[in-house]
Write a protein that holds these residues in place. Structure first.
Motif, PDB file in Angstrom:
ATOM      1  N   GLU A   1      53.878  13.640  21.293  1.00 46.48           N
ATOM      2  CA  GLU A   1      54.208  12.225  21.167  1.00 46.48           C
ATOM      3  C   GLU A   1      52.967  11.347  21.198  1.00 46.48           C
ATOM      4  O   GLU A   1      52.819  10.423  20.402  1.00 46.48           O
ATOM      5  CB  GLU A   1      55.168  11.823  22.286  1.00 46.48           C
ATOM      6  CG  GLU A   1      56.578  12.364  22.092  1.00 46.48           C
ATOM      7  CD  GLU A   1      57.478  12.046  23.269  1.00 46.48           C
ATOM      8  OE1 GLU A   1      57.035  11.325  24.183  1.00 46.48           O
ATOM      9  OE2 GLU A   1      58.631  12.526  23.260  1.00 46.48           O
ATOM     10  N   VAL A   2      52.059  11.635  22.126  1.00 43.48           N
ATOM     11  CA  VAL A   2      50.857  10.817  22.250  1.00 43.48           C
ATOM     12  C   VAL A   2      49.970  10.967  21.026  1.00 43.48           C
ATOM     13  O   VAL A   2      49.475   9.979  20.473  1.00 43.48           O
ATOM     14  CB  VAL A   2      50.093  11.165  23.539  1.00 43.48           C
ATOM     15  CG1 VAL A   2      48.740  10.478  23.565  1.00 43.48           C
ATOM     16  CG2 VAL A   2      50.913  10.765  24.757  1.00 43.48           C
ATOM     17  N   VAL A   3      49.766  12.207  20.585  1.00 40.48           N
ATOM     18  CA  VAL A   3      48.924  12.433  19.398  1.00 40.48           C
ATOM     19  C   VAL A   3      49.520  11.722  18.189  1.00 40.48           C
ATOM     20  O   VAL A   3      48.797  11.142  17.373  1.00 40.48           O
ATOM     21  CB  VAL A   3      48.765  13.943  19.123  1.00 40.48           C
ATOM     22  CG1 VAL A   3      48.073  14.174  17.784  1.00 40.48           C
ATOM     23  CG2 VAL A   3      47.967  14.606  20.239  1.00 40.48           C
ATOM     24  N   GLY A   4      50.828  11.731  18.071  1.00 39.84           N
ATOM     25  CA  GLY A   4      51.483  11.096  16.926  1.00 39.84           C
ATOM     26  C   GLY A   4      51.330   9.597  16.887  1.00 39.84           C
ATOM     27  O   GLY A   4      51.556   8.977  15.833  1.00 39.84           O
ATOM     28  N   THR A   5      50.934   8.978  18.002  1.00 39.59           N
ATOM     29  CA  THR A   5      50.746   7.529  18.028  1.00 39.59           C
ATOM     30  C   THR A   5      49.310   7.108  17.707  1.00 39.59           C
ATOM     31  O   THR A   5      49.049   5.915  17.542  1.00 39.59           O
ATOM     32  CB  THR A   5      51.119   6.954  19.407  1.00 39.59           C
ATOM     33  OG1 THR A   5      50.215   7.467  20.401  1.00 39.59           O
ATOM     34  CG2 THR A   5      52.544   7.320  19.775  1.00 39.59           C
ATOM     35  N   TRP A   6      48.374   8.060  17.670  1.00 42.70           N
ATOM     36  CA  TRP A   6      47.003   7.698  17.343  1.00 42.70           C
ATOM     37  C   TRP A   6      46.967   7.175  15.910  1.00 42.70           C
ATOM     38  O   TRP A   6      47.472   7.825  14.986  1.00 42.70           O
ATOM     39  CB  TRP A   6      46.080   8.902  17.481  1.00 42.70           C
ATOM     40  CG  TRP A   6      45.976   9.419  18.894  1.00 42.70           C
ATOM     41  CD1 TRP A   6      46.437   8.816  20.021  1.00 42.70           C
ATOM     42  CD2 TRP A   6      45.376  10.646  19.310  1.00 42.70           C
ATOM     43  NE1 TRP A   6      46.178   9.586  21.124  1.00 42.70           N
ATOM     44  CE2 TRP A   6      45.524  10.722  20.717  1.00 42.70           C
ATOM     45  CE3 TRP A   6      44.740  11.689  18.640  1.00 42.70           C
ATOM     46  CZ2 TRP A   6      45.046  11.791  21.456  1.00 42.70           C
ATOM     47  CZ3 TRP A   6      44.260  12.761  19.378  1.00 42.70           C
ATOM     48  CH2 TRP A   6      44.410  12.807  20.769  1.00 42.70           C
ATOM     49  N   ARG A   7      46.371   6.026  15.707  1.00 38.11           N
ATOM     50  CA  ARG A   7      46.447   5.354  14.413  1.00 38.11           C
ATOM     51  C   ARG A   7      45.955   6.227  13.267  1.00 38.11           C
ATOM     52  O   ARG A   7      46.625   6.365  12.234  1.00 38.11           O
ATOM     53  CB  ARG A   7      45.644   4.050  14.457  1.00 38.11           C
ATOM     54  CG  ARG A   7      45.708   3.256  13.177  1.00 38.11           C
ATOM     55  CD  ARG A   7      44.949   1.951  13.304  1.00 38.11           C
ATOM     56  NE  ARG A   7      45.491   1.130  14.395  1.00 38.11           N
ATOM     57  CZ  ARG A   7      44.946  -0.010  14.788  1.00 38.11           C
ATOM     58  NH1 ARG A   7      43.847  -0.459  14.208  1.00 38.11           N
ATOM     59  NH2 ARG A   7      45.489  -0.707  15.775  1.00 38.11           N
TER      60      ARG A   7
END
Length: 335
Positions: free
Chosen positions: A158-164
């Protein structure tokens, strides 16, 4: 990904009981060696069920039963990886650990290895014992060799998927593909070419590691149908995945493809094993950009980040014999 060493259980100097201890045979193992599975990590059990040509397993037997094991893997022309070594508690301080390590190194030399490496975490409970053993065997002093990151698959995905930068690439899947581990003949040729690059030094690749790979959690990275990298995983426990090795053609280092591949694997792990299943990966100091990224972006979301140490040794000139712990010479023979 390279593997963390199980601490050796033989002290460095305790051989004073040899004269009155039962003989212990040190042998190169072949075929099915699962009787020795109690002397390595659970994730390596499958290596012992049917020993592949890339695996070196050296066992110790006393009174007709297994009492120790040294285990590792090698690939022609590369550094051999010493994965684990252990001795039964009742048999320690007899020099069995040292004999196993020396016999393992001799076999690595016989197979053409130029050197060996053993990796382990700085917090490993058996660190002192292994470092004493490796010093007695004449190996190099320990040196920092990378980072091991452990986290929860769902949270990391989830966190990686939010990196622009990553999110923008994930929005254009036509630019690349995170594909199943189905290797054609042409793919195998491409993998061999990738492994010949300096950036792949020490890696084994998806062909050699196929026997221990967990295909559901591994991926080939394809660009316009061509393999340009991979992420290889093994299942360490029922809900724990170990990401063993990752490679990407340096041409694409700035593309975000590798982080996207990890995102793909973490998301799949979360879907198959649950959000809280454990994901572990390793990055070594020869890839400083990945080390920096790990410290900056992955460490804050991980359950644990641990410095990995490595002990290396040039291999000794091989001989055809090994010693039992009473001083007798025995041919290496299959068990």
């Amino acid at each position: 990904m390279k593997n963390v060493l199980e601490a050796a259980s033989c002290g460095s100097g305790g051989v004073n009981r040899l004269d009155r201890a039962p003989a212990c045979r040190i042998s190169l193992l072949a075929g099915n060696a699962r009787l020795f599975s109690g002397f390595t990590f659970n994730r390596y059990f499958r290596l012992l069920v049917s020993l592949e040509p890339s695996v070196i397993a050296v066992g110790a037997v006393a009174r007709g039963r297994p009492v120790g094991l040294a285990l590792g893997i090698c690939n022609s022309g590369q550094e051999a990886e010493f994965l684990s070594i252990a001795v039964a508690p009742a048999e320690r301080r007899r020099g069995i650990g040292l004999a196993l390590a020396e016999a393992w190194r001799e076999e690595a030399a016989r197979r053409g290895m130029a050197g060996i490496v053993a990796r382990y975490g700085e917090a490993n409970a058996g660190r002192a014992g292994f470092e004493a053993l490796s010093a007695s065997a004449g190996w190099d002093a320990p040196a920092e060799d990378g980072l091991m990151v452990t986290g929860r698959a769902g949270a990391m995905a989830e966190v990686v998927g939010t990196w622009r930068a990553i999110a923008s690439r994930l929005a254009h899947p036509d630019l690349y593909e995170y594909a199943p581990m189905n290797l054609s003949k042409a793919d195998r040729t491409t993998v061999s070419a990738c492994l010949s690059r300096p950036e792949a030094a020490g890696m084994l690749g998806p062909v050699v590691l196929a026997h221990r790979m967990a295909p559901d959690f591994s991926a080939l990275i394809r660009r316009q149908g061509i393999v340009v990298g991979w992420v290889l995983a093994s299942q360490a426990a029922e809900r724990s995945i170990h990401y063993d090795e990752a490679f990407l053609d340096p041409v694409y280092w700035h593309s975000g493809m590798m982080i996207g591949a990890y995102h793909h694997c973490y998301a799949r792990q979360a879907a198959l094993l649950g959000r809280d299943s454990v994901a572990t990966y390793y990055t070594d100091p020869t890839r400083p950009r990945m080390v920096a990224l790990t410290r900056r972006r992955f460490a804050p979301i991980a359950d644990r980040i641990e410095t990995i140490l490595a002990v290396r040794s040039a291999v000794a000139r091989p001989s055809s014999t090994s010693f039992n712990r009473k001083g007798s010479i025995h041919e290496h023979r299959s068990a």
